[in-house]
Design a protein around this motif. Structure first.
Motif, PDB file in Angstrom:
ATOM      1  N   ASP A 188       3.961  11.388 -12.834  1.00 33.45           N
ATOM      2  CA  ASP A 188       3.402  12.218 -13.518  1.00 33.45           C
ATOM      3  C   ASP A 188       2.936  11.766 -14.912  1.00 33.45           C
ATOM      4  N   LEU A 189       1.676  11.013 -14.659  1.00 31.28           N
ATOM      5  CA  LEU A 189       1.028  10.322 -15.511  1.00 31.28           C
ATOM      6  C   LEU A 189       0.275  11.018 -16.769  1.00 31.28           C
ATOM      7  N   VAL A 190       0.639  10.601 -18.213  1.00 29.31           N
ATOM      8  CA  VAL A 190       0.062  11.527 -19.302  1.00 29.31           C
ATOM      9  C   VAL A 190      -1.290  10.517 -19.610  1.00 29.31           C
ATOM     10  N   ALA A 191      -1.535   9.505 -19.186  1.00 22.51           N
ATOM     11  CA  ALA A 191      -2.510   8.874 -19.355  1.00 22.51           C
ATOM     12  C   ALA A 191      -3.217   8.279 -18.219  1.00 22.51           C
ATOM     13  N   GLU A 192      -4.627   7.625 -18.261  1.00 19.11           N
ATOM     14  CA  GLU A 192      -5.033   6.965 -17.194  1.00 19.11           C
ATOM     15  C   GLU A 192      -4.459   5.682 -16.994  1.00 19.11           C
ATOM     16  N   ILE A 220       7.914   4.548 -10.081  1.00 23.64           N
ATOM     17  CA  ILE A 220       7.308   5.689 -10.532  1.00 23.64           C
ATOM     18  C   ILE A 220       7.848   5.878 -11.983  1.00 23.64           C
ATOM     19  N   ALA A 221       8.823   5.438 -12.603  1.00 27.39           N
ATOM     20  CA  ALA A 221       9.214   5.337 -14.009  1.00 27.39           C
ATOM     21  C   ALA A 221       8.388   4.522 -14.888  1.00 27.39           C
ATOM     22  N   ALA A 222       8.349   3.358 -14.216  1.00 32.07           N
ATOM     23  CA  ALA A 222       7.426   2.277 -14.697  1.00 32.07           C
ATOM     24  C   ALA A 222       6.234   2.733 -15.091  1.00 32.07           C
ATOM     25  N   ALA A 223       5.413   3.400 -14.061  1.00 29.63           N
ATOM     26  CA  ALA A 223       4.190   4.106 -14.318  1.00 29.63           C
ATOM     27  C   ALA A 223       4.003   5.137 -15.241  1.00 29.63           C
ATOM     28  N   GLU A 224       4.978   5.811 -15.274  1.00 22.77           N
ATOM     29  CA  GLU A 224       4.926   6.942 -16.246  1.00 22.77           C
ATOM     30  C   GLU A 224       5.139   6.141 -17.758  1.00 22.77           C
ATOM     31  N   THR A 225       5.962   5.292 -17.791  1.00 19.32           N
ATOM     32  CA  THR A 225       6.286   4.412 -19.230  1.00 19.32           C
ATOM     33  C   THR A 225       5.044   3.836 -19.507  1.00 19.32           C
ATOM     34  N   GLU A 239       0.909  -1.275   0.168  1.00 23.40           N
ATOM     35  CA  GLU A 239      -0.028   0.247   0.155  1.00 23.40           C
ATOM     36  C   GLU A 239       0.879   1.275   0.115  1.00 23.40           C
ATOM     37  N   LEU A 240       2.065   1.219   0.712  1.00 19.70           N
ATOM     38  CA  LEU A 240       2.864   2.381   0.701  1.00 19.70           C
ATOM     39  C   LEU A 240       3.548   2.629  -0.403  1.00 19.70           C
ATOM     40  N   GLU A 241       3.800   1.694  -1.106  1.00 16.71           N
ATOM     41  CA  GLU A 241       4.719   1.788  -2.531  1.00 16.71           C
ATOM     42  C   GLU A 241       3.440   2.062  -3.673  1.00 16.71           C
ATOM     43  N   LEU A 242       2.472   1.822  -3.578  1.00 18.28           N
ATOM     44  CA  LEU A 242       1.231   2.437  -4.248  1.00 18.28           C
ATOM     45  C   LEU A 242       0.971   3.776  -4.084  1.00 18.28           C
ATOM     46  N   ALA A 243       0.895   4.283  -2.945  1.00 14.01           N
ATOM     47  CA  ALA A 243       0.827   5.595  -2.511  1.00 14.01           C
ATOM     48  C   ALA A 243       1.974   6.507  -2.961  1.00 14.01           C
ATOM     49  N   LEU A 244       3.240   6.137  -2.956  1.00 15.00           N
ATOM     50  CA  LEU A 244       4.372   6.643  -3.449  1.00 15.00           C
ATOM     51  C   LEU A 244       4.092   7.116  -4.867  1.00 15.00           C
ATOM     52  N   ILE A 245       3.764   5.731  -5.801  1.00 13.89           N
ATOM     53  CA  ILE A 245       3.599   5.958  -7.211  1.00 13.89           C
ATOM     54  C   ILE A 245       2.491   6.935  -7.341  1.00 13.89           C
TER      55      ILE A 245
END
Length: 506
Positions: free
Chosen positions: A280-284, A318-323, A269-275
């Protein structure tokens, strides 16, 4: 690096009601406080009011932050030890918010001298001569922070200062403090100074900080210059740096009052909260995809194939989510092109869940929504963020791909355990196949699936709601298909064109 304020950021303007002379400052009842007294008083005020003491710091509430608070209350300089990407610099910079918003200074003083506590002979003479009529200025707390990334080429002049030959040529003597060009540390007087990656600082340069930490004075070019600096000094270091690139010399470690160990998020949950906070997400990006990436980052961190001494930065997830978000945006952009995606070879009629047609019969543009298949690209683009064990050379992408599949399967079980998904397996039981991929539109995917028993419950379990958009529904469908494959209930193949084909189990 010096001040935190960005180059193009306008400096804060002091309120008009602040005292403008030394006399009005005294009349207002202002008292001189050291930096550590300020930090202590403001921290206690936040504790009593219940205000967030360290905004934006995730995962440290019950471990790191209590130790930091004890160090601040005790007035101890501190060093933060932890692997890369654990938020050490973020935590250090958050301390600035515990300073007074505005503090009085002598105008033009490079040492930010307090009007009630001047340091240099010239400033003391100025205060004595002007008395209560002395004009004063005000310094915002954002300008009371100095920072230096320690590098082997850092010099004593950079940190402490050096003799300015131009000023000597103008007729000043070596004993005159006005001949000195002060370094970053004295220029942050009455503020917080941070040294990032302290072990990278050459040992002979670390010696220059001994007097700053203990005696609170500085020495320049061999002659004694007594300047009682008012500083809160904090440093960051990687524990492995004690033996790898360098070390913190023992006398310097002894002068830090507190040593605080940081860590990565302790649970999912903390990992998710940090992400969610940092990416900075450019899409949903649906929640189940974020969960896959959070589990993936934790799996990489715990893998025996990854060097545990270097750590896996929180920036990896974080970079994975942005990618992944960028992959969704790329798909939406390409599908909106004049040619559109290549046909899948099926011409099924529209079914419930397909995107609505516009008034002229055209299908509405694809909205950018990430799918679990978009995460495959991170195994190659982010491998440089991970230090592997020496025996794993050449297998980096393979290892990351396996860990990503494991994270996807764990998320599938956690989200959809106990749900009847036989409708999906029955769909392909008679030899039918479902194609998906990076450039397969949501309309195309949903037409292939049609109306499947259990789909609505699956989408609800994934947090996509009762009325998901076609793109959200396609993201849910692809996740179910991939999860069924990873739990050995569907077969899967990848075509030469890069499309993924789900069918009956071999």
């Amino acid at each position: 690096m010096g001040r935190v304020t960005a180059p193009n950021q306008a400096l804060p303007v002091p309120p008009a009601d602040l005292p403008d002379t030394l006399g009005t400052l005294r009349a207002a009842g202002h008292r001189y406080q050291t930096v550590k007294q300020e930090l202590r008083a403001n921290l206690l005020a936040r504790m009593r009011s219940g205000e967030d003491r360290f905004p934006g710091i995730v995962g440290y509430d019950d471990s790191v932050l209590p130790e930091v608070e004890r160090a601040l209350l005790a007035g101890h300089d501190m060093v933060l030890l932890g692997e890369r990407g654990q938020g050490k610099t973020r935590l250090i910079r958050s301390l600035v918010a515990l300073l007074d918003e505005w503090t009085p200074v002598l105008p033009g003083s490079v040492l930010n001298e307090h009007p009630l506590h001047p340091l240099t002979p010239a400033s003391r003479a100025l205060v004595a001569e002007a008395g209560d009529d002395l004009p004063i200025g005000w310094l915002h707390r954002s300008m009371r922070y100095g920072e230096k990334l320690a590098t082997p080429d850092t010099s004593v002049g950079d940190l402490i200062g050096d003799v300015d030959p131009i000023r000597i040529a103008q007729g000043r003597t070596l004993g005159d403090p006005e001949t000195i060009h002060f370094g970053l540390v004295p220029r942050t007087n009455r503020g917080i100074f941070a040294v990032n990656e302290l072990p990278d600082l050459a040992e002979r340069i670390q010696v220059a900080l001994l007097n700053v930490l203990e005696e609170r004075d500085i020495q320049v070019r061999g002659y004694q210059l007594r300047l009682p600096l008012d500083l809160f000094l904090v440093a960051s270091a990687n524990p492995e740096d004690y033996t790898n690139r360098g070390r913190i010399i023992t006398p310097l470690k002894d002068r830090f009052g507190a040593e605080v160990r940081t860590h990565y998020p302790v649970d999912l949950e903390l990992e998710l909260a940090l992400i969610r906070q940092e990416a900075d997400l450019v899409a949903e990006v649906p929640e189940h995809v974020l969960e896959v990436l959070a589990r993936f980052a934790r799996a990489v961190r715990e893998s025996p194939s990854v060097d545990p001494r270097s750590g896996v930065s929180a920036r990896f997830a974080i970079a994975a989510a942005e990618t992944v978000a960028a992959g969704a945006l790329r798909r939406a952009g390409l599908l909106a092109g004049p040619a559109g995606p290549p046909a899948a070879g099926r011409a099924d009629p529209p079914v419930a869940g397909s995107p609505p047609a516009a008034g002229d019969g055209t299908v509405r543009p694809e909205a950018p929504v990430a799918r679990v298949g978009d995460a495959v690209s991170v195994t190659s683009t982010l491998r440089g963020k991970v230090e592997f064990e020496s025996g794993e050379e050449g297998r980096e992408v393979e290892i990351l791909g396996h860990l990503l599949r494991t994270a996807t399967a764990e998320t599938f079980r956690a989200r959809l355990a106990g749900l009847d998904l036989s409708g999906f397996t029955a769909l392909v039981a008679e030899g039918a196949v479902i194609e998906t991929g990076e450039l397969v539109s949501s309309a195309e995917l949903l037409r292939q699936v049609g109306t499947v028993p259990g789909l609505a419950k699956a989408l609800d379990r994934l947090g996509l709601g009762d009325a998901p958009t076609p793109e959200q529904a396609a993201a849910g469908v692809e996740f179910v298909l991939e999860g069924l494959h990873l739990t050995r209930r569907l077969g899967k193949d990848v075509t030469e064109s890069g499309r993924t084909v789900y069918g009956g189990r071999d």
